[in-house]
Every structure is written in C-alpha cells, then in structure tokens.
Design an enzyme around this catalytic site. Structure first.
Site, PDB file in Angstrom:
ATOM      1  N   ASN A   1      34.973  39.477  47.533  1.00  0.00           N
ATOM      2  CA  ASN A   1      35.699  38.586  46.628  1.00  0.00           C
ATOM      3  C   ASN A   1      35.260  38.698  45.170  1.00  0.00           C
ATOM      4  O   ASN A   1      36.041  38.397  44.263  1.00  0.00           O
ATOM      5  CB  ASN A   1      35.473  37.152  47.158  1.00  0.00           C
ATOM      6  CG  ASN A   1      35.800  36.085  46.155  1.00  0.00           C
ATOM      7  OD1 ASN A   1      36.963  35.738  45.972  1.00  0.00           O
ATOM      8  ND2 ASN A   1      34.777  35.539  45.497  1.00  0.00           N
TER       9      ASN A   1
ATOM     10  N   ILE B   1      45.009  30.667  40.595  1.00  0.00           N
ATOM     11  CA  ILE B   1      44.273  29.723  41.430  1.00  0.00           C
ATOM     12  C   ILE B   1      43.377  28.886  40.525  1.00  0.00           C
ATOM     13  O   ILE B   1      42.734  29.443  39.612  1.00  0.00           O
ATOM     14  CB  ILE B   1      43.387  30.473  42.463  1.00  0.00           C
ATOM     15  CG1 ILE B   1      44.114  31.692  43.051  1.00  0.00           C
ATOM     16  CG2 ILE B   1      42.896  29.526  43.543  1.00  0.00           C
ATOM     17  CD1 ILE B   1      45.397  31.413  43.794  1.00  0.00           C
TER      18      ILE B   1
ATOM     19  N   LYS C   1      42.678  45.885  40.052  1.00  0.00           N
ATOM     20  CA  LYS C   1      43.238  45.208  41.222  1.00  0.00           C
ATOM     21  C   LYS C   1      44.270  46.080  41.955  1.00  0.00           C
ATOM     22  O   LYS C   1      44.431  45.978  43.164  1.00  0.00           O
ATOM     23  CB  LYS C   1      43.839  43.856  40.807  1.00  0.00           C
ATOM     24  CG  LYS C   1      42.779  42.856  40.304  1.00  0.00           C
ATOM     25  CD  LYS C   1      41.751  42.519  41.375  1.00  0.00           C
ATOM     26  CE  LYS C   1      40.811  41.402  40.966  1.00  0.00           C
ATOM     27  NZ  LYS C   1      39.837  41.074  42.020  1.00  0.00           N
TER      28      LYS C   1
ATOM     29  N   TYR D   1      42.072  44.807  34.023  1.00  0.00           N
ATOM     30  CA  TYR D   1      42.053  43.948  35.220  1.00  0.00           C
ATOM     31  C   TYR D   1      43.092  44.426  36.228  1.00  0.00           C
ATOM     32  O   TYR D   1      42.816  44.578  37.419  1.00  0.00           O
ATOM     33  CB  TYR D   1      42.313  42.496  34.810  1.00  0.00           C
ATOM     34  CG  TYR D   1      42.223  41.508  35.951  1.00  0.00           C
ATOM     35  CD1 TYR D   1      40.988  41.053  36.415  1.00  0.00           C
ATOM     36  CD2 TYR D   1      43.373  41.020  36.580  1.00  0.00           C
ATOM     37  CE1 TYR D   1      40.905  40.142  37.468  1.00  0.00           C
ATOM     38  CE2 TYR D   1      43.300  40.112  37.627  1.00  0.00           C
ATOM     39  CZ  TYR D   1      42.060  39.671  38.066  1.00  0.00           C
ATOM     40  OH  TYR D   1      41.979  38.780  39.108  1.00  0.00           O
TER      41      TYR D   1
ATOM     42  N   THR E   1      40.355  27.830  39.533  1.00  0.00           N
ATOM     43  CA  THR E   1      38.929  28.110  39.746  1.00  0.00           C
ATOM     44  C   THR E   1      38.266  28.190  38.377  1.00  0.00           C
ATOM     45  O   THR E   1      38.954  28.212  37.341  1.00  0.00           O
ATOM     46  CB  THR E   1      38.730  29.467  40.456  1.00  0.00           C
ATOM     47  OG1 THR E   1      39.147  30.505  39.547  1.00  0.00           O
ATOM     48  CG2 THR E   1      39.514  29.584  41.736  1.00  0.00           C
TER      49      THR E   1
HETATM   50  N1  LIG Z   1      41.556  32.440  39.831  1.00  0.00           N
HETATM   51  C1  LIG Z   1      42.621  33.189  39.836  1.00  0.00           C
HETATM   52  O1  LIG Z   1      43.674  32.804  39.326  1.00  0.00           O
HETATM   53  C2  LIG Z   1      42.605  34.544  40.508  1.00  0.00           C
HETATM   54  C3  LIG Z   1      43.828  35.222  40.644  1.00  0.00           C
HETATM   55  C4  LIG Z   1      43.858  36.450  41.261  1.00  0.00           C
HETATM   56  C5  LIG Z   1      42.698  37.014  41.749  1.00  0.00           C
HETATM   57  N2  LIG Z   1      41.523  36.347  41.591  1.00  0.00           N
HETATM   58  C6  LIG Z   1      40.335  37.017  42.118  1.00  0.00           C
HETATM   59  O2  LIG Z   1      39.655  36.145  43.004  1.00  0.00           O
HETATM   60  C7  LIG Z   1      38.275  36.488  43.029  1.00  0.00           C
HETATM   61  C8  LIG Z   1      37.461  35.235  42.869  1.00  0.00           C
HETATM   62  O3  LIG Z   1      37.699  34.698  41.591  1.00  0.00           O
HETATM   63  P1  LIG Z   1      37.695  33.121  41.267  1.00  0.00           P
HETATM   64  O4  LIG Z   1      39.013  32.794  40.707  1.00  0.00           O
HETATM   65  O5  LIG Z   1      37.175  32.375  42.429  1.00  0.00           O
HETATM   66  O6  LIG Z   1      36.717  33.117  40.024  1.00  0.00           O
HETATM   67  P2  LIG Z   1      35.185  32.710  39.855  1.00  0.00           P
HETATM   68  O7  LIG Z   1      34.799  33.197  38.515  1.00  0.00           O
HETATM   69  O8  LIG Z   1      35.003  31.285  40.212  1.00  0.00           O
HETATM   70  O9  LIG Z   1      34.471  33.573  41.000  1.00  0.00           O
HETATM   71  C9  LIG Z   1      34.029  34.873  40.854  1.00  0.00           C
HETATM   72  C10 LIG Z   1      32.632  34.957  41.445  1.00  0.00           C
HETATM   73  O10 LIG Z   1      32.207  36.321  41.407  1.00  0.00           O
HETATM   74  C11 LIG Z   1      30.875  36.338  40.936  1.00  0.00           C
HETATM   75  N3  LIG Z   1      30.605  37.639  40.321  1.00  0.00           N
HETATM   76  C12 LIG Z   1      31.063  38.111  39.136  1.00  0.00           C
HETATM   77  N4  LIG Z   1      30.579  39.335  38.920  1.00  0.00           N
HETATM   78  C13 LIG Z   1      29.805  39.641  39.989  1.00  0.00           C
HETATM   79  C14 LIG Z   1      29.039  40.768  40.361  1.00  0.00           C
HETATM   80  N5  LIG Z   1      28.926  41.839  39.556  1.00  0.00           N
HETATM   81  N6  LIG Z   1      28.379  40.752  41.546  1.00  0.00           N
HETATM   82  C15 LIG Z   1      28.458  39.686  42.360  1.00  0.00           C
HETATM   83  N7  LIG Z   1      29.129  38.568  42.053  1.00  0.00           N
HETATM   84  C16 LIG Z   1      29.814  38.562  40.892  1.00  0.00           C
HETATM   85  C17 LIG Z   1      30.782  35.204  39.927  1.00  0.00           C
HETATM   86  O11 LIG Z   1      29.441  34.801  39.713  1.00  0.00           O
HETATM   87  C18 LIG Z   1      31.623  34.136  40.618  1.00  0.00           C
HETATM   88  O12 LIG Z   1      30.848  33.352  41.502  1.00  0.00           O
HETATM   89  C19 LIG Z   1      38.074  37.524  41.926  1.00  0.00           C
HETATM   90  O13 LIG Z   1      38.037  38.819  42.463  1.00  0.00           O
HETATM   91  C20 LIG Z   1      39.316  37.350  41.060  1.00  0.00           C
HETATM   92  O14 LIG Z   1      39.639  38.515  40.358  1.00  0.00           O
HETATM   93  C21 LIG Z   1      41.450  35.129  41.002  1.00  0.00           C
END
Ligand SMILES: NC(=O)c1ccc[n+]([C@@H]2O[C@H](COP(=O)([O-])OP(=O)(O)OC[C@H]3O[C@@H](n4cnc5c(N)ncnc54)[C@H](O)[C@@H]3O)[C@@H](O)[C@H]2O)c1
Length: 251
Positions: free
Chosen positions: A88, A188, A159, A155, A190
């Site tokens: 994730n 989402i 993806k 980005y 977050t």
């Molecule tokens: N929030 C959105 O709208 C959204 C949309 C599409 C995809 N995503 C994807 O969902 C996933 C989770 O994102 P989220 O929205 O929960 O954001 P978030 O920032 O809350 O979570 C991301 C987590 O990844 C950790 N992280 C970052 N770089 C890292 C690394 N090098 N090694 C290990 N951990 C690392 C961060 O510390 C954080 O806990 C991501 O891959 C993001 O791209 C999120």
C-alpha cells in the site's frame, strides 16, 4: 467471508490512511498483522495488541531492498509464514507541468510507488513460493493507474506501472495458487489528501464535482475490497484492478 484466523499478513504504509484501515480490518478478522512503514507504526500496532489482536510493527522504507527483505524475514521469524500482503505504501507528488518536473521528484515518486511494489512482491513471492501454500497479494494502484490527469505525470506513471507489475506477476503465479490483484482507489479521505496545498485543493474540488457518487471515500471502503481480494471469496480473480472510485473512471 472475512475469516483470517491463523493467517499472516504484511501491510506496508500501515501507519495512516488506507494502510492502517486495512491492517485494522485484517487484525479484527483474526490475522496476525505486520504493520510496516517508513516511520515505524509502533503505536498503531500497540493499540491493536491492547485490544487483543495480533499485530507487530516494522520500520521499512519500501524503496530500499535491504529493508524490504528484512521486513519479510522479520514476518517469518515472528509468525512462521506469510499468507497475504497489501502493498500500500505510496506518496503523492505536487501538481507540476512535465517540463518543470525535476528528475529528483520523478525518481522519488517512482522509487516508492513502483520500485517499492516490485521489491515488496519480489520478497513476498520468494517466501510464498518457498512455502508451497496458497496466498494472495494486493497492490495499491489508483484511479491514476487508469486515466491521466494534467500535472500528475510522475504519480500516474507510477500507478500505471503498478498495474503492469500486477498483471504480469499474476500470470506467473496463477498455477501456484498465489493470486495477485490491485485496487485502484479514487479520492479517499486520508492524510495524503489533507496534506494537499491550496492549488491542489481547488483542483480536488473540481475532481469531486466529477465523482458520480458525489463524495470522497472513507479508507475502510478501500480496505474492505483489499480483504475481499485476499479472501477465498475471490478465489478465481487474478491480475485484476478493482476500482473503488465512486464511478470516476466509468466515463
Ligand atoms: N488518498 C487517496 O485519495 C488515494 C487515491 C488513490 C490511491 N491512493 C494510494 O493509496 C495508498 C495509501 O495512501 P493514503 O491515501 O492512505 O495516504 P497516507 O499518506 O495516509 O498513507 C501512505 C503511507 O505510506 C507510508 N510511506 C510513504 N513512503 C513510504 C516508504 N518509502 N516506505 C514505507 N512506507 C511509506 C506513509 O508513511 C503513510 O503511512 C498510496 O499508495 C496512495 O498512492 C490514495
């Protein structure tokens, strides 16, 4: 459907957002969970153990091969085997025209979002293959893995790449009982979204107007799909990307 008793799961990027939500749901469904993250999700794992669930934390930067190998070794040392992984961890990148995107920023995003998934799968699959048992991996892509949005080159490239890794590896392991799929979250609510600057928030408001369901998603709405994809209910699903985007990518 969601009985993960005696199962062992790794969740990367588990300190916040979707990762924390998935780790929590897996723990509540009976799994032993390794919450991995660049900043060790110590408090989050502790909170789960205090509630009677099985969880440990591990500091791991998914872009570093030695960290990722150590994360899988730690999991096996703690719990004896590995059944599932939700890869994730990911970062967003500021809105930038491609000609202004620095190579450093591009490399940073690709290192974490794409190389991080490759490395995670590499060591998870090595372990799962050694066990000769059934397993499942879910990789986190994005609606940015399916469509383009101006200013988001790095980005979205990362993806889109996640889906390529997912499809090809799913074919490689299909006959071994290891199922590999991806989720494509939309927008989402977050910390990743909370961190956006004013320009990005304006862009975000425009995007929200284009979501057929008309709202952001809660992290649990993605996490539930991750659990489904790992569960036996998804036993015939491989190499797919499941969109959890309120309909954004339908049109
Ligand atoms: N929030 C959105 O709208 C959204 C949309 C599409 C995809 N995503 C994807 O969902 C996933 C989770 O994102 P989220 O929205 O929960 O954001 P978030 O920032 O809350 O979570 C991301 C987590 O990844 C950790 N992280 C970052 N770089 C890292 C690394 N090098 N090694 C290990 N951990 C690392 C961060 O510390 C954080 O806990 C991501 O891959 C993001 O791209 C999120």
């Amino acid at each position: 459907m969601n009985n993960f008793d005696n199962k062992v799961v790794i969740v990367t990027g588990a300190r916040t957002g979707i990762g924390l939500s998935a780790a929590t749901l897996f723990a509540k469904a009976g799994a032993s969970v390794v919450l991995a993250g660049r900043h060790e999700p110590k408090k989050e794992a502790q909170k789960l153990t205090e509630q009677g669930y099985s969880a440990v934390s591990f500091e791991c930067d998914v872009s570093q091969e030695s960290d990722v190998k150590a994360m899988v070794d730690f999991t096996v040392k703690e719990f004896g085997h590995l059944d599932y992984a939700y890869n994730n961890a990911g970062i967003q990148s500021p809105v930038t025209k491609t000609e202004d995107l620095s190579l450093n920023e591009y490399n940073k995003v690709l290192d974490i979002n794409l190389k991080g998934i490759f490395l995670s799968m590499k060591y998870e699959l090595k372990q799962m293959s050694k066990q000769h048992s059934k397993g499942a991996i879910v990789n986190c892509s994005s609606m940015g893995g399916l469509v383009g949005i101006a200013g988001r080159t790095a980005y979205h490239a990362s993806k889109h790449g996640v889906l390529g890794l997912t499809k090809s590896s799913a074919l490689e392991y299909a006959k071994d009982g290891i199922r590999i799929n991806a989720v494509c979250p939309g927008i989402i609510h977050t910390p990743m979204v909370d961190r956006m600057d004013e320009t990005e928030k304006t862009e975000m408001d425009d995007l929200i107007r284009e979501i057929p369901i008309g709202r952001l998603a809660h992290p649990e709405e993605v996490a539930q799909v991750v659990l489904f994809l790992c569960s036996d209910a998804a036993s015939y699903i491989i190499g797919q990307s499941i969109s959890v985007d309120g309909g954004y990518t339908i049109h």
